[in-house]
Design a protein around this motif. Sequence first.
Motif, PDB file in Angstrom:
ATOM      1  N   LEU A 186      -3.586  -3.113   7.642  1.00  0.00           N
ATOM      2  CA  LEU A 186      -2.661  -3.343   8.753  1.00  0.00           C
ATOM      3  C   LEU A 186      -1.809  -4.566   8.441  1.00  0.00           C
ATOM      4  N   THR A 187      -0.502  -4.404   8.510  1.00  0.00           N
ATOM      5  CA  THR A 187       0.437  -5.488   8.218  1.00  0.00           C
ATOM      6  C   THR A 187       1.403  -5.651   9.385  1.00  0.00           C
ATOM      7  N   LYS A 188       1.616  -6.904   9.815  1.00  0.00           N
ATOM      8  CA  LYS A 188       2.578  -7.192  10.879  1.00  0.00           C
ATOM      9  C   LYS A 188       3.817  -7.816  10.269  1.00  0.00           C
ATOM     10  N   GLU A 189       4.974  -7.302  10.618  1.00  0.00           N
ATOM     11  CA  GLU A 189       6.243  -7.850  10.155  1.00  0.00           C
ATOM     12  C   GLU A 189       7.224  -7.784  11.315  1.00  0.00           C
ATOM     13  N   GLY A 190       7.630  -8.946  11.834  1.00  0.00           N
ATOM     14  CA  GLY A 190       8.483  -8.964  13.011  1.00  0.00           C
ATOM     15  C   GLY A 190       7.742  -8.433  14.223  1.00  0.00           C
ATOM     16  N   GLU A 191       8.370  -7.506  14.909  1.00  0.00           N
ATOM     17  CA  GLU A 191       7.767  -6.908  16.098  1.00  0.00           C
ATOM     18  C   GLU A 191       6.997  -5.623  15.794  1.00  0.00           C
ATOM     19  N   LYS A 192       6.921  -5.267  14.518  1.00  0.00           N
ATOM     20  CA  LYS A 192       6.286  -4.001  14.155  1.00  0.00           C
ATOM     21  C   LYS A 192       4.959  -4.236  13.425  1.00  0.00           C
ATOM     22  N   SER A 208      -6.559   3.880  -1.208  1.00  0.00           N
ATOM     23  CA  SER A 208      -6.666   2.622  -0.457  1.00  0.00           C
ATOM     24  C   SER A 208      -5.740   1.528  -0.977  1.00  0.00           C
ATOM     25  N   CYS A 209      -5.030   0.876  -0.046  1.00  0.00           N
ATOM     26  CA  CYS A 209      -4.048  -0.125  -0.442  1.00  0.00           C
ATOM     27  C   CYS A 209      -4.174  -1.372   0.412  1.00  0.00           C
ATOM     28  N   CYS A 210      -3.591  -2.457  -0.102  1.00  0.00           N
ATOM     29  CA  CYS A 210      -3.405  -3.712   0.618  1.00  0.00           C
ATOM     30  C   CYS A 210      -1.926  -4.043   0.519  1.00  0.00           C
ATOM     31  N   VAL A 211      -1.295  -4.422   1.638  1.00  0.00           N
ATOM     32  CA  VAL A 211       0.149  -4.668   1.665  1.00  0.00           C
ATOM     33  C   VAL A 211       0.432  -6.023   2.305  1.00  0.00           C
ATOM     34  N   ILE A 212       1.164  -6.880   1.602  1.00  0.00           N
ATOM     35  CA  ILE A 212       1.513  -8.209   2.108  1.00  0.00           C
ATOM     36  C   ILE A 212       2.996  -8.477   1.877  1.00  0.00           C
ATOM     37  N   PRO A 213       3.790  -8.641   2.942  1.00  0.00           N
ATOM     38  CA  PRO A 213       5.187  -9.036   2.769  1.00  0.00           C
ATOM     39  C   PRO A 213       5.306 -10.555   2.644  1.00  0.00           C
ATOM     40  N   MET A 214       6.081 -11.020   1.650  1.00  0.00           N
ATOM     41  CA  MET A 214       6.262 -12.455   1.449  1.00  0.00           C
ATOM     42  C   MET A 214       7.574 -12.706   0.708  1.00  0.00           C
ATOM     43  N   ASN A 215       8.394 -13.616   1.241  1.00  0.00           N
ATOM     44  CA  ASN A 215       9.657 -13.996   0.601  1.00  0.00           C
ATOM     45  C   ASN A 215      10.529 -12.780   0.273  1.00  0.00           C
ATOM     46  N   ILE A 243       9.814  -9.796  -0.266  1.00  0.00           N
ATOM     47  CA  ILE A 243       9.207  -8.780  -1.128  1.00  0.00           C
ATOM     48  C   ILE A 243       7.920  -8.296  -0.478  1.00  0.00           C
ATOM     49  N   TRP A 244       7.791  -6.993  -0.378  1.00  0.00           N
ATOM     50  CA  TRP A 244       6.533  -6.400   0.078  1.00  0.00           C
ATOM     51  C   TRP A 244       5.689  -6.100  -1.162  1.00  0.00           C
ATOM     52  N   PRO A 258     -16.976  17.535 -11.545  1.00  0.00           N
ATOM     53  CA  PRO A 258     -15.816  16.670 -11.745  1.00  0.00           C
ATOM     54  C   PRO A 258     -16.020  15.309 -11.090  1.00  0.00           C
ATOM     55  N   GLU A 259     -15.716  14.251 -11.840  1.00  0.00           N
ATOM     56  CA  GLU A 259     -15.868  12.890 -11.350  1.00  0.00           C
ATOM     57  C   GLU A 259     -14.559  12.139 -11.577  1.00  0.00           C
ATOM     58  N   HIS A 260     -14.063  11.487 -10.527  1.00  0.00           N
ATOM     59  CA  HIS A 260     -12.801  10.757 -10.595  1.00  0.00           C
ATOM     60  C   HIS A 260     -12.973   9.435 -11.345  1.00  0.00           C
ATOM     61  N   ARG A 261     -11.830   8.898 -11.786  1.00  0.00           N
ATOM     62  CA  ARG A 261     -11.790   7.560 -12.379  1.00  0.00           C
ATOM     63  C   ARG A 261     -10.525   6.871 -11.889  1.00  0.00           C
ATOM     64  N   TYR A 262     -10.672   5.712 -11.232  1.00  0.00           N
ATOM     65  CA  TYR A 262      -9.501   5.042 -10.692  1.00  0.00           C
ATOM     66  C   TYR A 262      -9.624   3.526 -10.751  1.00  0.00           C
ATOM     67  N   HIS A 263      -8.440   2.889 -10.897  1.00  0.00           N
ATOM     68  CA  HIS A 263      -8.360   1.437 -10.884  1.00  0.00           C
ATOM     69  C   HIS A 263      -7.274   1.015  -9.897  1.00  0.00           C
ATOM     70  N   ILE A 264      -6.848  -0.260  -9.951  1.00  0.00           N
ATOM     71  CA  ILE A 264      -5.897  -0.772  -8.968  1.00  0.00           C
ATOM     72  C   ILE A 264      -4.576  -1.118  -9.647  1.00  0.00           C
ATOM     73  N   LYS A 265      -3.485  -0.573  -9.121  1.00  0.00           N
ATOM     74  CA  LYS A 265      -2.142  -0.856  -9.607  1.00  0.00           C
ATOM     75  C   LYS A 265      -1.359  -1.681  -8.582  1.00  0.00           C
ATOM     76  N   TYR A 266      -0.154  -2.097  -9.003  1.00  0.00           N
ATOM     77  CA  TYR A 266       0.708  -2.958  -8.189  1.00  0.00           C
ATOM     78  C   TYR A 266       2.084  -2.326  -8.021  1.00  0.00           C
ATOM     79  N   ALA A 267       2.673  -2.472  -6.822  1.00  0.00           N
ATOM     80  CA  ALA A 267       4.016  -1.972  -6.547  1.00  0.00           C
ATOM     81  C   ALA A 267       4.745  -2.931  -5.623  1.00  0.00           C
ATOM     82  N   GLU A 268       6.075  -2.809  -5.554  1.00  0.00           N
ATOM     83  CA  GLU A 268       6.887  -3.653  -4.688  1.00  0.00           C
ATOM     84  C   GLU A 268       7.843  -2.805  -3.848  1.00  0.00           C
ATOM     85  N   SER A 269       8.282  -3.402  -2.733  1.00  0.00           N
ATOM     86  CA  SER A 269       9.183  -2.702  -1.820  1.00  0.00           C
ATOM     87  C   SER A 269      10.061  -3.714  -1.102  1.00  0.00           C
TER      88      SER A 269
END
Length: 305
Positions: A94-100, A152-159, A161-162, A179-190
Amino acid sequence: MSTQNWQKLGRIYNTETPNNHLYSHASVPTAEYLGKDIYKIYFSSRDKEDRSFTNFLTIDITDPLKVLSISQEPVLSPGKLGAFDDSGAMASWLTKEGEKNYLYYIGWNLGQTVPFRNSIGLAIRSNSNKFSRYAEGPIVDRSAHEPHFCASCCVIPMNNIWHMWYLSCTEWRFNNERPEHRYHIKYAESEDGIVWNRKGLVAIDYLNENEIAISRPSVLYENDTWKMWFSYRSVNSTYRIGYAESNDAKNWVREPSSVLSPSDCGWDADMVEYPFVFVHKGAKYMLYNGNDYGRSGFGIAVLTE
């Protein structure tokens, strides 16, 4: 990186009286500050058909094992037939930005050749107490360069940049003919928290060939340092909670050992996973799940010096 001593305070909630959408599980806890010492904690439950729903309860952090109230209706329910979330809508940040308020969630689809496929959806709350889906489709999905699934993600807006850190599945492979999954953590911007620029940058990678799951990033920015807690496990083992630090949000140094391990007995004796770390009046707290991916509920720990 300094040693972390997390003191477990106990279990906050478990679906001991199953009912409808609260039939089992209380997974991926996420805290929202309401003022004074009160927090709303979102979590994912399942119904008898194993579909995921997002719910919430409230606590006073000064007496966190006492539940003050619990939602009577889900915050998010499974989506329409055939949609990316028709088998479940599991809140992950959950991320708060302004009134949203932006509630990022994991959409579940059941599969045929593999058990499931995930994508990341978004619900927004503004000027009301109700979240509404931004769209009936996902905002982050598998792509030409990420062909399996995102979750699953974590989102933080700062300066202006999200920042997003998210689970990315790199392959499915067979283990004991399943079948067994394999996953790690990547990074993205918005620029707006909705349209994401993904360049395939790996934030937290596998330690070795046997590691198969790195999930549920929870990030804080403190003293010019990005700090991340996350779940990890290897083949034929159960989840532990790990930690990493970064100077730029993209390149991370990982602590090789667990910062939170299972208890000797009880609801979190087999595994600990899906951390959510937050600060209240200078103290760090961690919400986390225990045995069987949240079937045994979620608890809380506090960081001691």
